[in-house]
Design an enzyme around this catalytic site. Structure first.
Site, PDB file in Angstrom:
ATOM      1  CB  CYS A   1       4.188  41.559  38.861  1.00  5.89           C
ATOM      2  SG  CYS A   1       3.036  40.002  38.926  1.00  5.89           S
TER       3      CYS A   1
ATOM      4  CB  CYS B   1       6.638  36.129  42.455  1.00  8.28           C
ATOM      5  SG  CYS B   1       5.167  35.446  42.608  1.00  8.28           S
TER       6      CYS B   1
ATOM      7  CD  GLU C   1      -9.608  38.006  61.214  1.00  2.00           C
ATOM      8  OE1 GLU C   1      -9.711  37.374  59.796  1.00  2.00           O
ATOM      9  OE2 GLU C   1      -8.670  38.952  61.250  1.00  2.00           O
TER      10      GLU C   1
ATOM     11  CB  CYS D   1      -1.097  39.702  44.763  1.00  4.04           C
ATOM     12  SG  CYS D   1      -1.191  38.084  43.801  1.00  4.04           S
TER      13      CYS D   1
ATOM     14  CB  CYS E   1       4.261  42.635  43.602  1.00  2.49           C
ATOM     15  SG  CYS E   1       4.354  41.756  45.075  1.00  2.49           S
TER      16      CYS E   1
HETATM   17  S1  SF4 Z   1       5.510  39.279  41.713  1.00  2.03           S
HETATM   18 FE1  SF4 Z   1       3.781  37.060  42.236  1.00  2.03          FE
HETATM   19  S2  SF4 Z   1       3.014  37.485  44.609  1.00  2.03           S
HETATM   20 FE2  SF4 Z   1       3.122  40.115  43.497  1.00  2.03          FE
HETATM   21  S3  SF4 Z   1       2.027  40.320  42.090  1.00  2.03           S
HETATM   22 FE3  SF4 Z   1       2.778  39.279  41.388  1.00  2.03          FE
HETATM   23  S4  SF4 Z   1       2.082  37.521  41.208  1.00  2.03           S
HETATM   24 FE4  SF4 Z   1       1.476  38.176  43.282  1.00  2.03          FE
END
Ligand code: SF4
Length: 330
Positions: free
Chosen positions: A201, A210, A40, A194, A204
């Protein structure tokens, strides 16, 4: 965002991590709190690749336990940290190990498990304390690093977030039943999907919840930062093919060996070139002058091969390269 939506998102994150998570990173495959704590600290301000390829394993080989770290001289610790930058991290690791050795009173030193106790140790801030608690002690708390912050800003439309709000959202979202995988997944999503520019997106697991996905690059707002420039004159004292270095005592690069910075180089010096190095808060520009002494005027002189055994900063490494380049052309 409702509780049901959050539960659904946590499930998706869990599934995503099982499929795509970087679970082969060595600090994710150990239960040793010291190894996790070390990773870390190394990963603050430094990329995974650099830590993995050049620093994590050699450091642990040299200092396999907190006891070995605390018992070692600080100079040896700084030498193992050389090139990684932000040397306060190494000094604080060493200080923490010594503090824990003192507290253990002869037993093997261990890190405390609670955030409140971790935070009292040198160099352990709120983020590191949460990361150690979550990863080493499997506590149901969120972690907060740059990638996670960016995700939270986009999920909750935060343009200029303050820490208080970010932590509130982070605590709301953390999967308390599965904090280890959840936190690792959030860091991986931030590092691979992201992204600051052109986030993917469509890939994701957080897409459904989101709020920022239509315009992700607007969150958070980028602060334009002009880095100030500091100029220095560096005078290399050279005697009998050896260079003089001193161990720094000031706050900046404390305990590292380095070259003398002077207001005005002496008349008999020769300008041999310029090196630059960018730190977080400023850019350093060094005008380098060579001064050949007819008899030693300084305390310590080292050959180039001897300098390699000292802990020196990146900028001093660059100065040595410049010096070697100059004498090879003479
Ligand atoms: S959906 Fe939202 S959290 Fe996911 S990559 Fe896109 S902006 Fe980022």
């Amino acid at each position: 965002m409702t509780d049901r939506e959050i539960s659904a998102a946590q499930l998706k994150i869990k599934e995503w991590y099982a499929r795509y998570g970087r679970d082969n990173l060595p600090w994710r495959m150990t239960d040793d709190p010291y190894h996790i704590y070390l990773s870390e600290v190394m990963l603050q301000q430094t990329q995974v690749k650099t830590v993995l390829e050049r620093y994590y394993f050699p450091f642990l080989k040299k200092f396999p336990t907190l006891k070995a770290l605390g018992d070692a001289p600080l100079d040896e610790v700084l030498k193992m940290w050389e090139g990684l930058g932000y040397y306060n991290r190494a000094r604080n690791l060493h200080k923490t190990a010594q503090t824990l050795i003192g507290q253990a009173q002869g037993a093997a030193p261990t890190l405390p498990t609670e955030i409140d106790e971790l935070i009292k140790l040198p160099g352990i801030g709120k983020n590191t304390a949460h990361a150690v608690a979550a990863f080493a002690f499997k506590q149901p708390v969120p972690v907060m690093e740059a990638n996670v912050k960016r995700i939270l800003c986009r999920l909750f439309l935060l343009k200029s977030p303050n820490d208080k709000h970010l932590w509130e959202y982070a605590y709301r979202l953390v999967d308390k039943n599965n904090p280890f995988d959840y936190n690792q997944a959030m860091m991986d999503i931030g590092a691979t999907i992201c992204l600051p520019k052109k986030p993917e997106c469509g890939e994701c697991p957080l897409e459904e919840i989101c709020n920022g996905k239509k315009d992700p690059e607007h969150y958070p707002v980028k602060k334009s930062r002009k880095v100030p420039v500091r100029e220095q004159n560096i005078q290399l004292h050279i005697y009998d093919d050896k260079l003089s270095l001193t161990q720094r005592t000031g706050k900046f690069l404390h305990r590292l060996w380095g070259f003398e910075s002077v207001e005005m180089p002496q008349c008999a010096t020769r300008h041999i070139g310029m090196v630059t190095h960018t730190y977080t808060h400023f850019k350093l520009v060094c005008n380098v002058f060579a001064y050949y002494e007819t008899e030693p005027e300084q305390e310590h002189y080292f050959s180039v091969s001897e300098i390699k055994k000292l802990a020196i900063s990146k900028v001093d490494e660059k100065i040595i390269k410049l010096y070697l380049h100059t004498i090879s052309g003479e």
